[in-house]
Design an enzyme around this catalytic site. Structure first.
Site, short mmCIF file in Angstrom:
data_model
loop_
_atom_site.label_atom_id
_atom_site.label_comp_id
_atom_site.label_asym_id
_atom_site.label_seq_id
_atom_site.Cartn_x
_atom_site.Cartn_y
_atom_site.Cartn_z
N ARG A 25 -116.96 17.26 54.68
CA ARG A 25 -116.37 17.55 55.99
C ARG A 25 -115.48 18.78 55.88
O ARG A 25 -114.62 18.85 54.99
CB ARG A 25 -115.55 16.37 56.49
CG ARG A 25 -115.22 16.48 57.97
CD ARG A 25 -114.47 15.26 58.49
NE ARG A 25 -114.70 15.07 59.91
CZ ARG A 25 -113.85 14.50 60.75
NH1 ARG A 25 -112.69 14.04 60.32
NH2 ARG A 25 -114.15 14.36 62.03
N GLY A 71 -115.31 10.34 67.41
CA GLY A 71 -114.18 9.68 66.78
C GLY A 71 -113.54 8.68 67.74
O GLY A 71 -113.96 7.53 67.82
N ARG A 72 -112.54 9.16 68.50
CA ARG A 72 -111.78 8.24 69.34
C ARG A 72 -112.63 7.36 70.27
O ARG A 72 -112.28 6.20 70.46
CB ARG A 72 -110.70 9.00 70.11
CG ARG A 72 -109.52 9.34 69.19
CD ARG A 72 -108.60 10.37 69.79
NE ARG A 72 -109.33 11.62 69.97
CZ ARG A 72 -108.81 12.70 70.52
NH1 ARG A 72 -107.58 12.69 70.95
NH2 ARG A 72 -109.55 13.79 70.63
N ASN A 126 -102.13 19.68 60.16
CA ASN A 126 -101.33 19.64 58.93
C ASN A 126 -100.98 21.03 58.40
O ASN A 126 -100.96 21.27 57.20
CB ASN A 126 -102.05 18.81 57.85
CG ASN A 126 -102.13 17.36 58.25
OD1 ASN A 126 -101.14 16.79 58.68
ND2 ASN A 126 -103.30 16.76 58.14
N GLN A 140 -115.17 8.08 53.01
CA GLN A 140 -114.60 9.43 52.96
C GLN A 140 -113.58 9.51 51.82
O GLN A 140 -112.59 8.77 51.78
CB GLN A 140 -113.92 9.79 54.29
CG GLN A 140 -113.69 11.30 54.36
CD GLN A 140 -112.82 11.73 55.51
OE1 GLN A 140 -111.83 11.08 55.81
NE2 GLN A 140 -113.17 12.84 56.13
N TYR A 144 -105.83 18.86 54.05
CA TYR A 144 -105.57 18.06 52.86
C TYR A 144 -105.89 18.87 51.60
O TYR A 144 -106.18 20.06 51.68
CB TYR A 144 -106.31 16.72 52.96
CG TYR A 144 -105.79 15.91 54.13
CD1 TYR A 144 -104.47 15.46 54.14
CD2 TYR A 144 -106.57 15.67 55.25
CE1 TYR A 144 -103.95 14.75 55.23
CE2 TYR A 144 -106.07 14.97 56.34
CZ TYR A 144 -104.75 14.52 56.33
OH TYR A 144 -104.24 13.84 57.40
N HIS A 163 -113.80 14.81 51.71
CA HIS A 163 -112.91 15.28 52.79
C HIS A 163 -112.30 16.61 52.36
O HIS A 163 -111.38 16.65 51.55
CB HIS A 163 -111.83 14.24 53.02
CG HIS A 163 -111.02 14.43 54.28
ND1 HIS A 163 -111.08 15.57 55.05
CD2 HIS A 163 -110.14 13.60 54.92
CE1 HIS A 163 -110.27 15.44 56.10
NE2 HIS A 163 -109.69 14.25 56.04
N THR A 171 -108.43 7.24 60.77
CA THR A 171 -107.34 6.58 60.05
C THR A 171 -106.71 5.51 60.94
O THR A 171 -106.33 5.79 62.07
CB THR A 171 -106.32 7.65 59.62
OG1 THR A 171 -106.93 8.43 58.61
CG2 THR A 171 -105.04 7.03 59.08
N ASN A 192 -108.94 19.38 57.52
CA ASN A 192 -107.68 18.90 58.11
C ASN A 192 -106.43 19.12 57.28
O ASN A 192 -105.47 18.37 57.36
CB ASN A 192 -107.82 17.41 58.48
CG ASN A 192 -108.85 17.23 59.59
OD1 ASN A 192 -109.24 18.21 60.23
ND2 ASN A 192 -109.28 16.01 59.82
C1 8OZ Z 1 -104.81 10.94 61.66
C2 8OZ Z 1 -103.73 10.34 61.04
C3 8OZ Z 1 -103.66 10.33 59.68
C4 8OZ Z 1 -104.65 10.90 58.92
C5 8OZ Z 1 -107.48 13.40 59.09
C6 8OZ Z 1 -107.25 11.53 57.59
O1 8OZ Z 1 -107.01 14.06 60.02
C7 8OZ Z 1 -106.83 12.12 58.70
C8 8OZ Z 1 -105.75 11.52 59.52
C9 8OZ Z 1 -105.81 11.52 60.91
O2 8OZ Z 1 -108.47 13.78 58.46
#
Ligand code: 8OZ
Length: 372
Positions: A234, A329-330, A242, A101, A187, A182, A29, A185
């Site tokens: 994923r 990722g990073r 979160n 995604q 969501y 997705h 993101t 994480n």
């Molecule tokens: C970092 C900041 C905002 C969203 C995820 C889509 O963790 C994200 C996300 C990561 O899957």
């Protein structure tokens, strides 16, 4: 020492996609899409990274209701699809492959971002103890997520339909090679999966099968629209991201991947440990080899992709232990030519955290390659 030949750089067929190597750019993101519309700068950013075997786009909202952060891209309007088309065309011209995604944040949102300033939606009316990012005057501001309302059962077919419509537009109109659902994480789909966020008493809550139902319906609808060979998923079995929590994740995720095994997916993408953090969590043990075995024993043929805090040695070890793909990722933020740097064993640029979320070219498209 008898060093084993690296397979990181070997090509592989993944569903309908022929990938030049096993190195995947994980979704990241970056909050650089005002009005949810992808920009030419985003096309430059992804194209710079097109030597990855596969690029997974940043999480992209399937609907306005599915958006939880400022300036993240969407897939539900013509201008958004046109913007993405510029990105995918440029990536393809550079010889890359890119999937999008598909993202619905559920309760990880804020009334400022929701249609008509409404409440975010969730399996149950439980507020996530987490923050979201609003961009104010070009600067990221971290704010508490708003209290969600529980989705009515009658609303769920509409959500499944939003995933399906977004997947179809992504492939048919925006030119993506495929899509990644997705379900990680913390969501929406992960909120349904886990006992900590799902207290429903209907067919979508309670038993593992009920909690997995929405995710499986979404994957079925997406594969019906774009084919399993263009669909990945994923998962993040134990991440605390979160405010995600499940009382008993191993049987839940073993069940889920066994059900996914029959859907002919291109790949299954697993975040091992805490997203962007520790790979091992002492209070949340998990057997990833058993998860992969559950998928294979149920007939799953998709590529197994692993992610989280990998370096070259860990990535090679993952491949040696049966993974097919490794996602970084990073490291891809700061190293557009990460594939070449891995081949040469470094050096690696360090990323600037201050420019991860929001802003322009600085800290986005200005990281140097080895070639200069
Ligand atoms: C970092 C900041 C905002 C969203 C995820 C889509 O963790 C994200 C996300 C990561 O899957």
């Amino acid at each position: 020492m008898n060093a084993k030949q690296s397979t990181l750089f070997d090509p592989i067929q993944v569903g309908t996609m022929h990938l030049a190597n096993r190195i995947v750019m994980a979704p990241l993101t970056r909050n650089r899409a005002p009005d949810a519309i992808p920009t030419p700068l985003m096309a430059t950013y992804y194209t710079q990274r097109a030597s990855a075997g596969l690029l997974i786009s940043e999480a992209t909202a399937i609907s306005q209701q599915g958006q939880g952060y400022s300036d993240v891209p969407g897939l539900y309007g013509t201008e958004q699809l046109d913007g993405w088309k510029q990105v995918t065309s440029a990536v393809h011209q550079a010889g890359g492959k890119i999937v999008v995604q598909l993202w619905h944040v559920g309760r990880v949102s804020h009334t400022d971002l929701q249609p008509e300033g409404g409440q975010p939606v969730a399996p149950s009316a439980i507020t996530a103890k987490t923050k979201t990012v609003l961009i104010k005057d070009g600067q990221p501001v971290f704010v508490d997520t708003s209290a969600p309302r529980a989705l009515r059962a009658q609303e769920l077919p509409g959500i499944v339909h939003s995933y399906q419509a977004a997947a179809r537009s992504a492939v048919e109109t925006a030119g993506f090679d495929g899509v990644e659902v997705h379900a990680a994480n913390g969501y929406l789909l992960d909120q349904f999966l886990r006992s900590g966020s799902n207290e429903r008493t209907d067919d979508y809550g309670g038993s593992m099968a009920n909690r997995a139902r929405l995710t499986l319906e979404v994957v079925r609808a997406v594969t019906a629209a774009v084919a399993g060979g263009r669909t990945g998923i994923r998962l993040s079995p134990v991440t605390p991201a979160n405010d995600a929590f499940d009382a008993d994740p191993q049987p839940l995720f073993d069940y889920l991947v066994r059900e996914l095994a029959g859907m002919n997916l291109a790949y299954v993408h697993i975040i091992e440990g805490a997203t962007g953090g520790a790979r091992e969590l002492p209070d949340r043990p998990f057997d990833y080899a058993a998860l992969c075995q559950a998928y294979r024993e149920a007939g799953g043929k998709g590529a197994w992709m692993v992610n989280n805090g990998l370096d070259k040695a860990l990535a090679e070890e993952a491949l040696a232990q049966g993974a097919d793909l490794v996602a970084f990722g990073r490291p891809f933020i700061a190293n557009p030519d990460l594939v070449e740097r891995l081949r040469q064993g470094g050096p690696f640029n360090e990323g600037d955290h201050n420019t991860y979320y929001g802003g322009g070219a600085k800290g986005y498209t200005d990281y140097p390659t080895l070639a200069g």
